[in-house]
Design an enzyme around this catalytic site. Structure first.
Site, PDB file in Angstrom:
ATOM      1  CE  LYS A  22      20.208  48.457  -2.714  1.00  0.00           C
ATOM      2  NZ  LYS A  22      20.945  48.841  -1.479  1.00  0.00           N
ATOM      3  CG  ASN A  23      17.702  48.727   0.587  1.00  0.00           C
ATOM      4  OD1 ASN A  23      18.751  48.251   0.129  1.00  0.00           O
ATOM      5  ND2 ASN A  23      17.369  49.984   0.436  1.00  0.00           N
ATOM      6  NE  ARG A  93      25.310  51.614   6.599  1.00  0.00           N
ATOM      7  CZ  ARG A  93      25.735  52.020   7.772  1.00  0.00           C
ATOM      8  NH1 ARG A  93      27.015  52.234   7.932  1.00  0.00           N
ATOM      9  NH2 ARG A  93      24.915  52.190   8.771  1.00  0.00           N
ATOM     10  CB  CYS A 117      29.625  54.739   0.810  1.00  0.00           C
ATOM     11  SG  CYS A 117      28.045  55.413   1.277  1.00  0.00           S
ATOM     12  NE  ARG A 122      25.139  54.426   4.591  1.00  0.00           N
ATOM     13  CZ  ARG A 122      24.791  53.737   3.510  1.00  0.00           C
ATOM     14  NH1 ARG A 122      25.310  54.048   2.358  1.00  0.00           N
ATOM     15  NH2 ARG A 122      23.944  52.746   3.578  1.00  0.00           N
ATOM     16  CG  ASP A 307      17.011  54.536  -0.591  1.00  0.00           C
ATOM     17  OD1 ASP A 307      16.805  53.415  -0.103  1.00  0.00           O
ATOM     18  OD2 ASP A 307      17.965  55.261  -0.259  1.00  0.00           O
ATOM     19  NE  ARG A 399      26.283  48.730  -3.991  1.00  0.00           N
ATOM     20  CZ  ARG A 399      26.477  49.353  -2.832  1.00  0.00           C
ATOM     21  NH1 ARG A 399      27.129  50.493  -2.800  1.00  0.00           N
ATOM     22  NH2 ARG A 399      26.007  48.843  -1.716  1.00  0.00           N
TER      23      ARG A 399
HETATM   24  C1  EPZ Z   1      19.395  51.526   4.657  1.00  0.00           C
HETATM   25  O1  EPZ Z   1      20.706  51.978   4.922  1.00  0.00           O
HETATM   26  C2  EPZ Z   1      19.330  51.283   3.158  1.00  0.00           C
HETATM   27  N1  EPZ Z   1      20.326  50.283   2.785  1.00  0.00           N
HETATM   28  C3  EPZ Z   1      19.613  52.577   2.400  1.00  0.00           C
HETATM   29  O2  EPZ Z   1      19.451  52.307   1.015  1.00  0.00           O
HETATM   30  C4  EPZ Z   1      18.572  53.616   2.815  1.00  0.00           C
HETATM   31  O3  EPZ Z   1      18.866  54.834   2.177  1.00  0.00           O
HETATM   32  C5  EPZ Z   1      18.622  53.802   4.342  1.00  0.00           C
HETATM   33  O4  EPZ Z   1      18.421  52.529   4.997  1.00  0.00           O
HETATM   34  C6  EPZ Z   1      17.547  54.760   4.832  1.00  0.00           C
HETATM   35  O5  EPZ Z   1      16.295  54.306   4.423  1.00  0.00           O
HETATM   36  C7  EPZ Z   1      20.055  48.974   3.014  1.00  0.00           C
HETATM   37  O6  EPZ Z   1      19.033  48.612   3.573  1.00  0.00           O
HETATM   38  C8  EPZ Z   1      21.091  47.986   2.561  1.00  0.00           C
HETATM   39  P1  EPZ Z   1      20.219  54.025   8.325  1.00  0.00           P
HETATM   40  P2  EPZ Z   1      21.222  52.101   6.459  1.00  0.00           P
HETATM   41  O7  EPZ Z   1      20.897  53.186   9.347  1.00  0.00           O
HETATM   42  O8  EPZ Z   1      20.632  51.003   7.271  1.00  0.00           O
HETATM   43  C9  EPZ Z   1      23.140  57.368  10.117  1.00  0.00           C
HETATM   44  C10 EPZ Z   1      19.956  52.373  -1.270  1.00  0.00           C
HETATM   45  O9  EPZ Z   1      20.122  53.269  -2.102  1.00  0.00           O
HETATM   46  N2  EPZ Z   1      23.525  56.338  11.090  1.00  0.00           N
HETATM   47  O10 EPZ Z   1      18.749  54.248   8.402  1.00  0.00           O
HETATM   48  O11 EPZ Z   1      22.683  52.273   6.429  1.00  0.00           O
HETATM   49  C11 EPZ Z   1      23.561  56.991   8.717  1.00  0.00           C
HETATM   50  O12 EPZ Z   1      24.896  57.386   8.476  1.00  0.00           O
HETATM   51  C12 EPZ Z   1      20.561  52.477   0.112  1.00  0.00           C
HETATM   52  O13 EPZ Z   1      19.309  51.308  -1.472  1.00  0.00           O
HETATM   53  C13 EPZ Z   1      24.406  56.689  12.110  1.00  0.00           C
HETATM   54  O14 EPZ Z   1      24.866  57.820  12.192  1.00  0.00           O
HETATM   55  O15 EPZ Z   1      20.534  53.481   6.858  1.00  0.00           O
HETATM   56  C14 EPZ Z   1      22.584  57.767   7.893  1.00  0.00           C
HETATM   57  O16 EPZ Z   1      23.023  59.106   7.786  1.00  0.00           O
HETATM   58  C15 EPZ Z   1      21.322  53.780   0.298  1.00  0.00           C
HETATM   59  N3  EPZ Z   1      24.748  55.739  13.013  1.00  0.00           N
HETATM   60  C16 EPZ Z   1      21.299  57.715   8.727  1.00  0.00           C
HETATM   61  O17 EPZ Z   1      21.718  57.430  10.071  1.00  0.00           O
HETATM   62  C17 EPZ Z   1      24.252  54.466  12.954  1.00  0.00           C
HETATM   63  O18 EPZ Z   1      24.585  53.644  13.837  1.00  0.00           O
HETATM   64  C18 EPZ Z   1      20.320  56.638   8.284  1.00  0.00           C
HETATM   65  O19 EPZ Z   1      21.011  55.431   8.269  1.00  0.00           O
HETATM   66  C19 EPZ Z   1      23.368  54.132  11.910  1.00  0.00           C
HETATM   67  C20 EPZ Z   1      23.017  55.091  11.000  1.00  0.00           C
END
Ligand code: EPZ
Length: 427
Positions: A22-23, A93, A117, A122, A307, A399
């Protein structure tokens, strides 16, 4: 309302093949915007998040043929819009993954601010900071992000404060046509990032170092050309079924993914007392002895994936001792724990730490899926709980897990989807 009901005492055993990740699929779909023409994606999971991303692309002007359940033929030659509607970004998102591609193709974009969420705020501040370093200007008004690049995108060095998957992806895509070299330092290293970089390079981009902490993108003038690309196997769907083998004990072979993409998870599973047999594009797990309690902390890849946190907490909740699970990636990803406590787990949450004391067993209960992975982990707990477990809010599970119930039934679980009266409606 729809629920998934599990009757405990029927262990999973046998073989299951996972879908494409998915990701990765969601970002590969967004990236097709950068290559006007017809791109074919294969091994695409048939899940609701993919359907939402399809709606986003169609809104922008793309045409999508679903030639078979797992193959998307995406024609982006007529994409003329550069703004995404709030109602779609609010649903998912990951729609913000079109930001980089739209900037790359049009030099501008309007993307709704993603709401929070169930697992955290996020935010996308790192996306914005990084893109500003490439010459993008941002205005935020009425919940929309207006991105423009009046002087075009210029290569630059961006050091990410945290190895954010989404920020790495948007920066990588936005810099494909930037003028000069862009270096992304402290880049995320997830296998899905490598899959995206591979497809972009197949399209004519020049990206080096994906999978390492430093990604270098050499801007190219030529338009990217469409390709055919197979989505990498879903390591998290695979890890979920392997964790189920661990909680039930019988051998389950999971096919269609790369065990190396679950490196640390499989090592931790072995330390916890599971047996793991790694093969080419498949892995078998089972357990004979007790589940050994060990500490876990989630980190960006190759660290322990957030995850897989809920699925692993489920195992450790039946551990032979006590342990601490630390969630370093999301600020609010322990809701699953409070649902598992309804089934008899002994877990105390203190900020980013969950203190888990192993209990002999779970008792079936009515529980609510808090998010995608927590929902799957509640079904997993139901496999070994005493009596029936009913998991509601099943849309979270749908999802990211295709044919979740049929796959579990094919492994011998007594699981079914049911329509039950919604207590809210009755009151
Ligand atoms: C991706 O989310 C995945 N989703 C998530 O999978 C996964 O948990 C996550 O990466 C970490 O591996 C998809 O790829 C669609 P991040 P993403 O940017 O890109 C904070 C699942 O269950 N952050 O690495 O949103 C953020 O809030 C989902 O399949 C900021 O603060 O993750 C989080 O706390 C859930 N500012 C942390 O960093 C930003 O600009 C990691 O977020 C970006 C992120």
């Amino acid at each position: 309302m729809e629920v998934i009901r599990v009757e405990g005492g029927y262990p999973v055993e046998g073989e299951v093949t996972v879908e494409g990740a998915k990701n990765s699929a969601l970002k590969l779909m967004a990236a097709t915007i950068m290559a006007p023409g017809v791109t074919t994606l294969t091994n695409v999971p048939n899940i609701s998040d993919v359907h939402v991303m399809g709606k986003v692309l169609k809104y922008l002007g793309a045409k999508i043929d679903v030639t078979n359940e797992h193959e998307l033929v995406i024609d982006t030659s007529q994409v003329t819009k550069w703004e995404t509607p709030y109602h779609l970004v609010a649903q998912m998102r990951a729609s913000t993954a079109v930001l980089g591609p739209l900037l790359s193709r049009f030099g501008k974009a309007v993307v709704a601010m993603p709401g929070g969420c169930n697992i955290g705020a996020r935010k996308i501040d790192m996306h914005i900071l990084g893109l500003e370093a490439l010459g993008v200007n941002f205005q935020i008004d009425h919940g929309n992000i207006h991105a423009t690049s009046p002087n075009g995108l210029k290569g630059n060095t961006v050091t990410l404060e945290f190895a954010s998957v989404g920020a790495t992806e948007n920066l990588m895509m936005a810099s494909v046509h930037a003028d000069g070299i862009t270096t992304i330092d402290n880049a995320a290293r997830e296998p899905e990032i490598v899959d995206l970089a591979n497809m972009l390079n197949e399209m004519g981009a020049k990206i080096r170092g994906a999978g390492s902490p430093v990604i270098e993108v050499e801007g190219v003038k030529e338009e990217l050309h469409p390709v055919m690309h197979r989505v990498v196997g879903d390591r998290i769907e695979a890890g979920t079924f392997l964790a189920m083998a661990g909680i039930c004990g019988r051998p389950v072979t999971v096919k269609g993914f790369e065990p190396v993409h679950l490196g640390l998870v499989l090592k931790k599973f072995e330390t916890m007392g599971l047996s793991v047999d790694r093969g080419a594009h498949q892995c078998t797990a089972w357990r004979e002895g007790p589940i050994r309690s060990i500490d876990i902390q989630t980190l960006p890849f190759p660290g322990f994936p957030t995850d897989m946190q809920a699925q692993t907490m489920c195992l450790l909740a039946l551990g032979d001792g006590s342990c601490v699970i630390t969630e370093n990636v999301f600020e609010n990803r322990f809701m699953f724990a409070s649902e598992l406590q309804r089934m008899g787990a002994d877990i105390r949450i203190e900020g980013h730490h969950a203190i888990v004391h192993g209990v002999p067993g779970f008792s079936g209960a009515e529980v609510k899926a808090p998010d995608l992975r927590g929902g799957a982990a509640l079904v997993m707990a139901g496999l070994v709980a005493d009596g029936y477990t009913t998991v509601s809010q099943t849309h979270h599970i749908d999802r990211g897990y295709e044919r979740f119930v049929p796959k579990l039934r094919s492994l011998g679980a007594h699981v079914e989807r049911l329509e039950v009266p919604d207590p809210e409606e009755e009151s």
